[in-house]
Design an enzyme around this catalytic site. Sequence first.
Site, PDB file in Angstrom:
ATOM      1  N   TYR A 146       0.815  -1.217   0.000  1.00 24.02           N
ATOM      2  CA  TYR A 146       0.000   0.000   0.000  1.00 24.02           C
ATOM      3  C   TYR A 146       0.853   1.272   0.000  1.00 24.02           C
ATOM      4  O   TYR A 146       0.343   2.359  -0.255  1.00 24.02           O
ATOM      5  CB  TYR A 146      -0.954   0.027   1.201  1.00 24.02           C
ATOM      6  CG  TYR A 146      -1.986  -1.088   1.222  1.00 24.02           C
ATOM      7  CD1 TYR A 146      -2.108  -1.969   0.152  1.00 24.02           C
ATOM      8  CD2 TYR A 146      -2.823  -1.254   2.303  1.00 24.02           C
ATOM      9  CE1 TYR A 146      -3.041  -2.990   0.178  1.00 24.02           C
ATOM     10  CE2 TYR A 146      -3.771  -2.280   2.328  1.00 24.02           C
ATOM     11  CZ  TYR A 146      -3.865  -3.146   1.256  1.00 24.02           C
ATOM     12  OH  TYR A 146      -4.785  -4.154   1.282  1.00 24.02           O
ATOM     13  N   LYS A 195       3.706 -15.312   2.781  1.00 25.25           N
ATOM     14  CA  LYS A 195       3.588 -16.105   1.550  1.00 25.25           C
ATOM     15  C   LYS A 195       5.016 -16.444   1.125  1.00 25.25           C
ATOM     16  O   LYS A 195       5.482 -16.102   0.028  1.00 25.25           O
ATOM     17  CB  LYS A 195       2.830 -15.276   0.492  1.00 25.25           C
ATOM     18  CG  LYS A 195       2.419 -16.037  -0.746  1.00 25.25           C
ATOM     19  CD  LYS A 195       1.293 -17.018  -0.518  1.00 25.25           C
ATOM     20  CE  LYS A 195       0.979 -17.757  -1.804  1.00 25.25           C
ATOM     21  NZ  LYS A 195       0.072 -18.912  -1.588  1.00 25.25           N
ATOM     22  N   ASP A 227      -2.825 -18.116   2.583  1.00 26.88           N
ATOM     23  CA  ASP A 227      -4.019 -18.799   2.071  1.00 26.88           C
ATOM     24  C   ASP A 227      -4.506 -19.841   3.081  1.00 26.88           C
ATOM     25  O   ASP A 227      -5.708 -19.996   3.305  1.00 26.88           O
ATOM     26  CB  ASP A 227      -3.760 -19.417   0.681  1.00 26.88           C
ATOM     27  CG  ASP A 227      -2.368 -20.002   0.527  1.00 26.88           C
ATOM     28  OD1 ASP A 227      -1.537 -19.831   1.446  1.00 26.88           O
ATOM     29  OD2 ASP A 227      -2.094 -20.642  -0.505  1.00 26.88           O
ATOM     30  N   ASP A 251      -4.920  -6.576   6.279  1.00 26.02           N
ATOM     31  CA  ASP A 251      -6.142  -5.870   5.890  1.00 26.02           C
ATOM     32  C   ASP A 251      -7.260  -6.885   5.636  1.00 26.02           C
ATOM     33  O   ASP A 251      -8.384  -6.771   6.154  1.00 26.02           O
ATOM     34  CB  ASP A 251      -5.828  -5.065   4.613  1.00 26.02           C
ATOM     35  CG  ASP A 251      -6.959  -4.153   4.195  1.00 26.02           C
ATOM     36  OD1 ASP A 251      -7.931  -4.035   4.944  1.00 26.02           O
ATOM     37  OD2 ASP A 251      -6.874  -3.571   3.093  1.00 26.02           O
ATOM     38  N   ASP A 255     -10.478  -8.260   8.474  1.00 22.23           N
ATOM     39  CA  ASP A 255     -11.911  -8.172   8.145  1.00 22.23           C
ATOM     40  C   ASP A 255     -12.570  -9.547   8.232  1.00 22.23           C
ATOM     41  O   ASP A 255     -13.702  -9.677   8.706  1.00 22.23           O
ATOM     42  CB  ASP A 255     -12.105  -7.604   6.736  1.00 22.23           C
ATOM     43  CG  ASP A 255     -12.313  -6.088   6.778  1.00 22.23           C
ATOM     44  OD1 ASP A 255     -11.985  -5.489   7.816  1.00 22.23           O
ATOM     45  OD2 ASP A 255     -12.802  -5.521   5.787  1.00 22.23           O
TER      46      ASP A 255
END
Length: 360
Positions: A146, A195, A227, A251, A255
């Site tokens: 980001y 990852k 994942d 992020d 959520d």
Amino acid sequence: MNYNITCIPGDGIGPEIVAAAKKVLVKTANTYGHHFEFKDILMGGASIDVHGIPLTDEAIADAKAADAVLMGSIGGDTNTSPWYKLEPSKRPEAGLLKIRKELGLFANLRPALLYSELSDACVLKKETSDAGFDLIIVRELTGGLYFGERKTITENGVRKAVDTLTYDENEIRRVAVKAFEIAKKRRKKVTSVDKANVLDSSRLWRAVVNEVAADYPDITVEHMLVDNCAMQLVKDPAQFDVILTENMFGDILSDEASMITGSIGMLASASLNETKFGLYEPSHGSAPDIAGKDIANPIATILSAAMMLRFSLDLSKEADAIEAAVKKALKDGYRTGDIYTEGTTKVGCSQMGDIICDNI
Ligand code: NAD
């Protein structure tokens, strides 16, 4: 002890939920022999209406001068509010990005806790919700994809977009240390999510987390691919204590973790800098659809205030008292509209604050 707390009531339901949280803080201070000095500042739409910009330099100075900042929420209805006709840098959310940057808030903490009293709201299988869960996600907030260089170009008539994912070891180390320090006060387990089978930034992340782990021999550390973590959160969330991860993975996972509790009005959050200083706010937005009706759920903000006592002011006993008071209110059957079920007692925002005060 005396503490200075800067409050940002903000927009929508913000002023109502912050008022309820302040009441609970005052009751806690009176019970435990402290004094909280509150100073309100404007941010978001409330600041635009008065100053034409979402955050003034004076407001930033007031936030920096405090021991901690407690926020409600900012923003309005993005379809109808005139604030969203302004250019992006003058809209309410620009104030939030600016204050996070000015205060150097690089670690975002989001607990996801399933209260047994609210387990019916949990969207997971009954045996999973019956087992309960109590985890916290520590997300790196100021680096990674980001904040990397980005561009959109056209090459040989084909549009191409580039985003850059960069982390240096210092950025990883400081957020990892936060996660291990938090784990020390909890069930002493850190799951670092990356990852590393694909990304170099994740391989560095894993190496630095292992270096930090060496300083915390009492804490169990495990590494999990992002994942797999997304699957494990819905399959067996009880396995997690502290989840440590980079900005974009955090992020998405935070959520997901919020959603599995099924009750957005209950979820607190904190953003911390290098010191103990932090900004504390509910995970939800300003809910303009229910603003001014005294029906919002103030519990996420009250629990954010408890986090503030624990992480910024070192008042763990007092934080425990607030959390226990919230639990008792739920156990006694009190519910705001968003978590109401038949057979419970529906109360408003202010009344819920009073009930929690009475339990302290
Ligand atoms: P929202 O979280 O405000 O509302 C989503 C739904 O949840 C609404 O139906 C709302 O009534 C309900 N809800 C939220 N909090 C509640 C509470 N405490 N009690 C009862 N019900 C509650 O999300 P949104 O509608 O997407 O956004 C509204 C505004 O909030 C937008 O301007 C958005 O940009 C802003 N926002 C601000 C923050 C922040 O200040 N950090 C975070 C998210 C959204």
